[in-house]
Write an enzyme that holds these catalytic residues in place. Sequence first.
Site, PDB file in Angstrom:
ATOM      1  N   ARG A 238       0.863  -1.198   0.000  1.00  0.00           N
ATOM      2  CA  ARG A 238       0.000   0.000   0.000  1.00  0.00           C
ATOM      3  C   ARG A 238       0.892   1.238   0.000  1.00  0.00           C
ATOM      4  NH1 ARG A 238      -5.197  -1.856   2.471  1.00  0.00           N
ATOM      5  NH2 ARG A 238      -5.242  -3.962   1.601  1.00  0.00           N
ATOM      6  N   GLU A 240       0.824   4.081   1.096  1.00  0.00           N
ATOM      7  CA  GLU A 240       0.182   4.997   2.048  1.00  0.00           C
ATOM      8  C   GLU A 240       0.811   6.385   1.950  1.00  0.00           C
ATOM      9  OE1 GLU A 240      -2.374   4.311   3.841  1.00  0.00           O
ATOM     10  OE2 GLU A 240      -2.444   2.114   3.853  1.00  0.00           O
ATOM     11  N   ARG A 246      -0.158   2.943  12.571  1.00  0.00           N
ATOM     12  CA  ARG A 246      -0.667   1.616  12.228  1.00  0.00           C
ATOM     13  C   ARG A 246      -0.688   1.281  10.737  1.00  0.00           C
ATOM     14  NH1 ARG A 246      -7.105   1.885  13.451  1.00  0.00           N
ATOM     15  NH2 ARG A 246      -7.689   3.168  11.666  1.00  0.00           N
ATOM     16  N   HIS A 247      -0.053   2.111   9.935  1.00  0.00           N
ATOM     17  CA  HIS A 247       0.009   1.818   8.497  1.00  0.00           C
ATOM     18  C   HIS A 247       1.434   1.590   8.036  1.00  0.00           C
ATOM     19  CE1 HIS A 247      -3.944   3.791   8.755  1.00  0.00           C
ATOM     20  NE2 HIS A 247      -4.256   2.943   7.799  1.00  0.00           N
ATOM     21  N   GLU A 371      -8.886  -1.522  14.172  1.00  0.00           N
ATOM     22  CA  GLU A 371      -9.217  -2.557  13.182  1.00  0.00           C
ATOM     23  C   GLU A 371      -8.059  -3.530  12.942  1.00  0.00           C
ATOM     24  OE1 GLU A 371     -10.245  -0.929   9.272  1.00  0.00           O
ATOM     25  OE2 GLU A 371      -9.335  -2.730   8.423  1.00  0.00           O
ATOM     26  N   SER A 374     -10.829  -6.803   7.917  1.00  0.00           N
ATOM     27  CA  SER A 374     -11.981  -6.377   7.125  1.00  0.00           C
ATOM     28  C   SER A 374     -12.486  -7.593   6.368  1.00  0.00           C
ATOM     29  CB  SER A 374     -11.573  -5.347   6.077  1.00  0.00           C
ATOM     30  OG  SER A 374     -11.575  -4.077   6.623  1.00  0.00           O
ATOM     31  N   ARG A 422      -0.622  -5.891  12.534  1.00  0.00           N
ATOM     32  CA  ARG A 422      -1.663  -5.263  13.366  1.00  0.00           C
ATOM     33  C   ARG A 422      -2.112  -6.185  14.477  1.00  0.00           C
ATOM     34  NH1 ARG A 422      -5.549  -1.573  10.579  1.00  0.00           N
ATOM     35  NH2 ARG A 422      -4.128  -0.211   9.446  1.00  0.00           N
TER      36      ARG A 422
END
Length: 448
Positions: A238, A240, A246-247, A371, A374, A422
């Site tokens: 990703r 980001e 948290r990424h 989270e 998902s 995570r």
Amino acid sequence: GRVWTKVSSLTDELKDHAVLIRGRAQAIRAVGKKMAFLTVREKGYTVQCVLTVAPDLVSAQMVKYATAISKESFVDIEGIVTVPPEAIKGASQQVEVQVRKIHCVNRAAPVLPINVEDAARSEVEIEKALEAGEQLVRVNQDTRLNYRILDLRTPANQGIYRLECQVSNLFRQFLLNEDFVEIQTPKLTAGTSEGGAAVFKLEYKKQPACLAQSPQLHKQMAICGDFGRVFVVGPVFRAEDSYTHRHLCEFTGLDVEMEIKEHYSEVMDVVDRLFVEMFDNLNQRCQKELEAIGKQYPFKPLKEAGVEVDPLGDLNTESERTLGKLVLEKYGTEFYILHRYPLAVRPFYTMPCPDNEAYSNSFDVFIRGEEIISGAQRVHVPELLESRATALGIDVKTIASYIDSFRYGAPPHGGFGVGLERVVMLFCGLDNIRKTSLFPRDPRRLEP
Ligand code: ATP
Ligand code: AMO
């Protein structure tokens, strides 16, 4: 070969036994010319070795040689295990080794960018040491990451990555036992799967391509290929833009996809059983690791229970955390699932709710208000898939083969994606995902 004893297995059961160990010289302290204490560390475990000048032990020359060994050098030690009357501070093992022979196998540079002993201290210990006037360098996150291999030697890090290994191992074991097939999916892809922005673009033999944002499309295609229940463990990319706790730009995705018979609750049921079993197993199998992590980063064990909550509207990081607190107060759990998300905030492949198209057959799973998973039922009707993708601005030409997969008879199905780093971060109550990524990749870091 000779018999080697691990530092971690040096206990009073070995009292008076002769042992041979190999470890790193963590700290060396001379007491006059006739005695020295050497803390030897092996894979996060430490033992105090005592050099005493005596005819049946070591010579004065040997003590001099030992005190000149630089920190973090590898040493071999032969000696006798003894049990001192008082607790040993600063060592994990509560026995000592009376040294008879010491040999330096390989030396570390005399000056180190990180002192591993300092790097292993908790905030509370640092504060106390500073108050006591001790000379100590607080090791910040960037320094730890720059000299990652030194930082990884701390007991907490030894625990974190052994725990992380167990998370992916338990994930795999649970699913294999439930008839899932492990598959590999391409990481070089023609199109995006989770929406356009956060994607690493590259050129694939003169054709535009990108690094897979998730195995989403291919795990669904495996379902169209009749594998029934599949999972993938692998890197996810990703691009980001923002720098958060948290990424990451590259993380490890644990992905599941399965046929469903009647309802997407079948997927949530797998999630629920998988994670409750995983957490129970982690608590049982990883006690030493959890203890080592908790010593540097104190945390409370996770409270688990099964409850269902039904929210309206999207959540941001703050509201997720607030909800986490409320759920803990009301239901006594820090592990919970929210479902029926508004369709507008979910990816194009998500199935709308049959009773109300403003909502979707989707869910997120939270630990301590953040989270970790998902998931959703997917659209298995190609026309709907095409119109949903177009509506969300995705160029359907780039995912034509994916959409076509649904034209030849596709079963109702659903699945979920978990971020490994995570899970470990939140299970241990850590404040930053860089603490659970061995060599993290974030918007500012491509090294080491
Ligand atoms: P995550 O939620 O962790 O980002 P995700 O990829 O599923 O995982 P979303 O579902 O889009 O992301 O985001 C959920 C919430 O997380 C958002 O409402 C937002 O508040 C927060 N969030 C997402 N991305 C960022 C970011 N880059 N910086 C800060 N907060 C973010
Ligand atoms: P999502 O984008 O929510 O869903 O990702 C799934 C899980 O991956 C983790 N995660 C991240 N971890 C670290 N750094 C990041 N930048 C990052 N982004 C996400 C989170 C998140 O819950 N295809 C869907 C899954 C599915 O529906 O099966 C997907 O990728 O733990």
